[in-house]
Write a protein that holds these residues in place. Structure first.
Motif, short mmCIF file in Angstrom:
data_model
loop_
_atom_site.label_atom_id
_atom_site.label_comp_id
_atom_site.label_asym_id
_atom_site.label_seq_id
_atom_site.Cartn_x
_atom_site.Cartn_y
_atom_site.Cartn_z
N ILE A 67 54.44 46.13 39.98
CA ILE A 67 53.54 45.56 40.46
C ILE A 67 52.99 44.45 41.04
O ILE A 67 51.72 44.59 42.34
CB ILE A 67 53.45 44.82 38.75
N ALA A 68 53.70 44.05 41.84
CA ALA A 68 53.56 42.49 43.29
C ALA A 68 53.10 44.52 43.96
O ALA A 68 52.24 44.03 45.27
CB ALA A 68 54.73 42.18 43.52
N GLY A 69 54.09 44.95 44.55
CA GLY A 69 53.85 46.30 45.80
C GLY A 69 52.02 47.38 45.11
O GLY A 69 51.42 47.02 46.74
N THR A 70 51.87 47.14 44.43
CA THR A 70 50.25 47.21 43.57
C THR A 70 49.27 46.70 44.06
O THR A 70 48.83 46.83 45.01
CB THR A 70 50.15 47.65 42.62
N THR A 71 49.63 44.92 44.23
CA THR A 71 48.98 44.62 44.42
C THR A 71 48.54 43.98 45.62
O THR A 71 47.50 44.25 46.55
CB THR A 71 48.73 42.73 43.46
N LEU A 72 49.69 44.07 46.81
CA LEU A 72 49.69 43.87 47.71
C LEU A 72 49.38 45.02 48.36
O LEU A 72 48.62 44.91 49.79
CB LEU A 72 51.59 43.84 48.70
N GLY A 73 49.28 46.42 48.38
CA GLY A 73 48.34 47.83 48.34
C GLY A 73 47.17 47.95 48.38
O GLY A 73 46.21 48.66 49.06
N ALA A 74 46.68 47.22 47.22
CA ALA A 74 45.31 47.05 46.97
C ALA A 74 44.20 46.12 47.53
O ALA A 74 43.05 46.12 48.31
CB ALA A 74 44.71 46.55 45.56
N LEU A 75 45.29 45.26 47.74
CA LEU A 75 44.19 43.73 48.47
C LEU A 75 43.65 43.88 50.13
O LEU A 75 42.74 43.94 50.24
CB LEU A 75 45.12 42.41 48.48
N PRO A 76 44.88 44.94 50.93
CA PRO A 76 44.09 45.20 51.80
C PRO A 76 42.90 46.20 51.99
O PRO A 76 42.03 46.31 52.58
CB PRO A 76 45.36 45.87 52.77
N VAL A 77 43.44 46.67 51.14
CA VAL A 77 41.86 48.27 50.43
C VAL A 77 40.62 48.06 50.59
O VAL A 77 40.15 48.00 51.33
CB VAL A 77 42.44 49.04 50.19
N VAL A 78 40.20 46.40 49.59
CA VAL A 78 39.37 45.32 49.34
C VAL A 78 38.99 44.88 50.47
O VAL A 78 37.70 44.68 50.32
CB VAL A 78 39.69 44.61 48.12
N GLY A 79 39.89 43.76 51.10
CA GLY A 79 39.75 43.37 52.82
C GLY A 79 39.18 44.26 53.11
O GLY A 79 37.82 43.04 54.11
N VAL A 80 39.95 44.99 53.40
CA VAL A 80 38.83 45.38 54.48
C VAL A 80 37.62 46.23 54.54
O VAL A 80 36.58 45.94 55.32
CB VAL A 80 39.69 46.75 54.69
N ALA A 81 37.40 46.44 53.04
CA ALA A 81 35.80 46.89 52.86
C ALA A 81 34.63 46.06 52.59
O ALA A 81 33.97 46.17 53.10
CB ALA A 81 35.93 47.90 50.97
N ALA A 82 35.42 44.74 52.25
CA ALA A 82 35.36 43.83 52.37
C ALA A 82 34.71 43.15 53.55
O ALA A 82 32.82 42.45 53.88
CB ALA A 82 35.48 42.26 51.81
N LEU A 83 35.06 43.05 54.53
CA LEU A 83 34.86 43.07 55.82
C LEU A 83 33.64 43.93 56.71
O LEU A 83 32.58 43.62 57.79
CB LEU A 83 36.15 42.89 56.86
N ARG A 84 33.81 45.17 56.62
CA ARG A 84 33.02 45.66 56.50
C ARG A 84 32.00 46.44 56.25
O ARG A 84 31.10 47.50 55.91
CB ARG A 84 33.62 47.89 57.07
N ASP A 85 31.47 45.46 54.86
CA ASP A 85 30.45 45.43 53.99
C ASP A 85 30.16 46.89 53.49
O ASP A 85 29.35 47.31 53.57
CB ASP A 85 29.01 45.13 54.12
N ARG A 86 31.30 47.27 53.00
CA ARG A 86 30.84 48.79 51.94
C ARG A 86 32.09 48.18 50.96
O ARG A 86 33.24 47.10 51.21
CB ARG A 86 32.52 49.59 52.81
N THR A 87 31.92 49.32 50.19
CA THR A 87 32.76 49.46 48.23
C THR A 87 33.72 50.00 48.62
O THR A 87 33.82 51.27 49.28
CB THR A 87 31.41 49.81 47.75
#
Length: 58
Positions: free
Chosen positions: A14-34
């Protein structure tokens, strides 16, 4: 005895899944993408750890 650590492996999954999803969401937010992730992938990923642990303990 090693199969007794399956809940720990599940928590790590579960921790690994969270750590894997956070960068995806973070990069998308930085690039103003969904962020687009398959809900099935996110739902199944935490289950893979415990299943692997149980199978390894057999």
């Amino acid at each position: 005895m090693p199969a007794a650590i399956c809940p720990v492996i599940g928590a790590v999954g579960i921790a690994g899944t969270t750590l894997g999803a956070l960068p995806v969401v973070g990069v998308a937010a930085l690039r103003d993408r969904t962020p687009v992730m398959s809900p099935l992938t996110v739902a199944v990923a935490p289950l893979i750890g415990p299943v692997t642990g149980v199978l390894a303990g057999l």
